[in-house]
Scaffold this motif. Structure first.
Motif, PDB file in Angstrom:
ATOM      1  N   THR A  67       6.708  -1.392  24.067  1.00 33.53           N
ATOM      2  CA  THR A  67       7.006  -2.295  25.180  1.00 33.53           C
ATOM      3  C   THR A  67       6.634  -3.746  24.893  1.00 33.53           C
ATOM      4  N   TYR A  68       5.747  -3.982  23.915  1.00 36.78           N
ATOM      5  CA  TYR A  68       5.390  -5.348  23.529  1.00 36.78           C
ATOM      6  C   TYR A  68       6.243  -5.846  22.359  1.00 36.78           C
ATOM      7  N   GLY A  69       7.194  -5.039  21.916  1.00 37.46           N
ATOM      8  CA  GLY A  69       8.007  -5.408  20.768  1.00 37.46           C
ATOM      9  C   GLY A  69       7.430  -4.848  19.476  1.00 37.46           C
ATOM     10  N   HIS A  70       8.042  -5.245  18.357  1.00 36.53           N
ATOM     11  CA  HIS A  70       7.631  -4.740  17.040  1.00 36.53           C
ATOM     12  C   HIS A  70       7.020  -5.846  16.179  1.00 36.53           C
ATOM     13  N   TRP A  71       6.403  -6.833  16.828  1.00 35.18           N
ATOM     14  CA  TRP A  71       5.903  -8.010  16.116  1.00 35.18           C
ATOM     15  C   TRP A  71       4.865  -7.669  15.053  1.00 35.18           C
ATOM     16  N   ARG A  72       4.088  -6.621  15.277  1.00 34.46           N
ATOM     17  CA  ARG A  72       3.010  -6.301  14.338  1.00 34.46           C
ATOM     18  C   ARG A  72       3.485  -5.588  13.070  1.00 34.46           C
ATOM     19  N   ALA A  73       4.778  -5.339  12.964  1.00 38.26           N
ATOM     20  CA  ALA A  73       5.309  -4.636  11.795  1.00 38.26           C
ATOM     21  C   ALA A  73       4.991  -5.389  10.504  1.00 38.26           C
ATOM     22  N   GLU A  74       5.093  -6.730  10.536  1.00 34.04           N
ATOM     23  CA  GLU A  74       4.819  -7.496   9.320  1.00 34.04           C
ATOM     24  C   GLU A  74       3.344  -7.443   8.942  1.00 34.04           C
ATOM     25  N   THR A  75       2.465  -7.312   9.943  1.00 35.58           N
ATOM     26  CA  THR A  75       1.041  -7.190   9.648  1.00 35.58           C
ATOM     27  C   THR A  75       0.736  -5.855   8.987  1.00 35.58           C
ATOM     28  N   VAL A  76       1.360  -4.786   9.478  1.00 33.94           N
ATOM     29  CA  VAL A  76       1.181  -3.463   8.876  1.00 33.94           C
ATOM     30  C   VAL A  76       1.720  -3.462   7.446  1.00 33.94           C
ATOM     31  N   ALA A  77       2.863  -4.110   7.224  1.00 34.38           N
ATOM     32  CA  ALA A  77       3.444  -4.183   5.889  1.00 34.38           C
ATOM     33  C   ALA A  77       2.508  -4.914   4.923  1.00 34.38           C
ATOM     34  N   SER A  78       1.871  -5.969   5.403  1.00 38.04           N
ATOM     35  CA  SER A  78       0.912  -6.700   4.562  1.00 38.04           C
ATOM     36  C   SER A  78      -0.270  -5.816   4.189  1.00 38.04           C
ATOM     37  N   LEU A  79      -0.703  -4.988   5.135  1.00 40.30           N
ATOM     38  CA  LEU A  79      -1.822  -4.082   4.868  1.00 40.30           C
ATOM     39  C   LEU A  79      -1.465  -3.087   3.770  1.00 40.30           C
ATOM     40  N   VAL A  80      -0.256  -2.522   3.840  1.00 39.20           N
ATOM     41  CA  VAL A  80       0.197  -1.573   2.812  1.00 39.20           C
ATOM     42  C   VAL A  80       0.278  -2.270   1.457  1.00 39.20           C
ATOM     43  N   ALA A  81       0.814  -3.481   1.444  1.00 37.22           N
ATOM     44  CA  ALA A  81       0.935  -4.235   0.198  1.00 37.22           C
ATOM     45  C   ALA A  81      -0.425  -4.502  -0.432  1.00 37.22           C
ATOM     46  N   SER A  82      -1.444  -4.739   0.397  1.00 32.34           N
ATOM     47  CA  SER A  82      -2.778  -5.025  -0.140  1.00 32.34           C
ATOM     48  C   SER A  82      -3.339  -3.819  -0.891  1.00 32.34           C
ATOM     49  N   PHE A  83      -3.055  -2.603  -0.405  1.00 37.11           N
ATOM     50  CA  PHE A  83      -3.518  -1.393  -1.100  1.00 37.11           C
ATOM     51  C   PHE A  83      -2.876  -1.280  -2.480  1.00 37.11           C
ATOM     52  N   ILE A  84      -1.569  -1.534  -2.539  1.00 39.77           N
ATOM     53  CA  ILE A  84      -0.851  -1.431  -3.815  1.00 39.77           C
ATOM     54  C   ILE A  84      -1.339  -2.498  -4.784  1.00 39.77           C
ATOM     55  N   MET A  85      -1.537  -3.714  -4.294  1.00 44.02           N
ATOM     56  CA  MET A  85      -2.015  -4.791  -5.144  1.00 44.02           C
ATOM     57  C   MET A  85      -3.407  -4.507  -5.688  1.00 44.02           C
ATOM     58  N   MET A  86      -4.267  -3.938  -4.855  1.00 44.68           N
ATOM     59  CA  MET A  86      -5.616  -3.616  -5.309  1.00 44.68           C
ATOM     60  C   MET A  86      -5.583  -2.568  -6.411  1.00 44.68           C
ATOM     61  N   ALA A  87      -4.719  -1.553  -6.268  1.00 45.96           N
ATOM     62  CA  ALA A  87      -4.620  -0.499  -7.281  1.00 45.96           C
ATOM     63  C   ALA A  87      -4.172  -1.074  -8.625  1.00 45.96           C
ATOM     64  N   VAL A  88      -3.157  -1.936  -8.607  1.00 49.10           N
ATOM     65  CA  VAL A  88      -2.677  -2.549  -9.847  1.00 49.10           C
ATOM     66  C   VAL A  88      -3.721  -3.514 -10.412  1.00 49.10           C
TER      67      VAL A  88
END
Length: 295
Positions: free
Chosen positions: A75-96
């Motif tokens: 109901t508040y929209g999907h604005w936080r999707a980019e924040t979640v995507a950044s979180l996932v990217a941080s895990f991958i970057m840390m592993a590499v």
């Protein structure tokens, strides 16, 4: 306002796409030349750019998902999707980053006696210039559309330009009788990848746990207190939904005012915060100033 913000998200995709194209080309170039020239630092820099591809793709996906309008279960929209995507990217970057770090440390202890070919240095200079140009473009775009995600991508771009510059220093230094400087530079690159991943993780989790800049809260309070007919500002809370700020306010007004007058004051508070501070949504709760605090 919603349509304007959605249009800005669409424009933000350009910066992510340009970053992806640049990172793909530079990753391939650095890995090929790094292997041919025998440069651990350039190969580590190439792997760094490989993680940046993932991060830029995550930003792109986040920008696309954030454009979805509010629905029954969002109901508040999907604005936080980019924040979640950044979180996932941080895990991958840390592993590499950890992989690059361990490999580089192993090369240091094994002892490296051959200096890489100087072509690796020229490649690093070329890549640093390209990333600086991409940074300039994304920074201008982020300032234009006021996008935190694109600005984060721009900061990543300039960070990569500096990493490539450091790689060149290590490669050139190895040409002057310091062959160990190349793998040592690779270790530094590994640390920089891990630091970037940590910074992205910290910022994303700060937003997802409703953390907010306390100095901005004080600015909001000052703005509200300056509005006519607002007696006191009892509470101000704020949170981020993607690039949007949502503010909850509790104010007191003259107890003699009727409902319409109190409503008009609430509207003034909403409009002032939206216009002065570019707040996306404001929820105002009004109380009579004679109301005593419950003990």
């Amino acid at each position: 306002m919603d349509q304007l913000k959605y249009d800005n998200l669409k424009l933000g995709e350009r910066g992510a796409i340009i970053s992806i194209i640049a990172y793909i080309c530079l990753t391939v170039l650095k890995l090929i030349v790094g292997n041919m020239a025998g440069s651990e630092a350039l190969k580590a820099d190439g792997l760094n750019n490989a993680t940046d591809i993932v991060a830029s793709i995550a930003v792109l996906i986040g920008l696309k998902l954030a454009q979805r309008p509010a629905d029954t279960d969002h109901t508040y929209g999907h604005w936080r999707a980019e924040t979640v995507a950044s979180l996932v990217a941080s895990f991958i970057m840390m592993a590499v980053g950890l992989q690059v770090l361990f490999q580089a440390i192993g090369s240091v202890f094994q002892g490296k006696h051959e200096s890489p070919d100087i072509i690796a240095g020229y490649t690093g200079i070329f890549c640093a210039v390209i990333m600086y140009l991409v940074y300039r473009y994304n920074k201008r775009l982020a300032s234009r559309i006021k996008s935190q995600a694109v600005m984060a991508a721009a900061r990543d771009n300039i960070s990569d330009a500096w990493v490539s510059t450091g790689t060149v220093i290590g490669i050139v230094g190895s040409q002057f009788g310091l062959p160990w400087l190349d793998p040592v530079t690779a270790v530094i690159v590994g640390f920089l990848i891990c630091k970037t991943a940590w910074d992205i993780f910290k910022e994303a989790t700060h937003h997802l746990t409703d953390g907010f800049d306390v100095e901005l809260i004080q600015e909001y309070k000052k703005t509200i207190a300056g509005i006519d007919s607002v007696e006191t500002v009892k509470d101000v809370r704020a949170r981020n939904y993607g690039n949007n700020v949502v503010v909850d306010v509790v104010i007191t007004v003259d107890a003699e005012l009727d409902l319409q007058q109190a409503h008009d004051i609430c509207t003034d508070v909403e409009n002032e915060l939206m216009e002065e501070h570019d707040v996306y949504t404001v929820h105002v709760h009004v109380e009579p100033d004679t109301l005593e605090e419950c003990i």
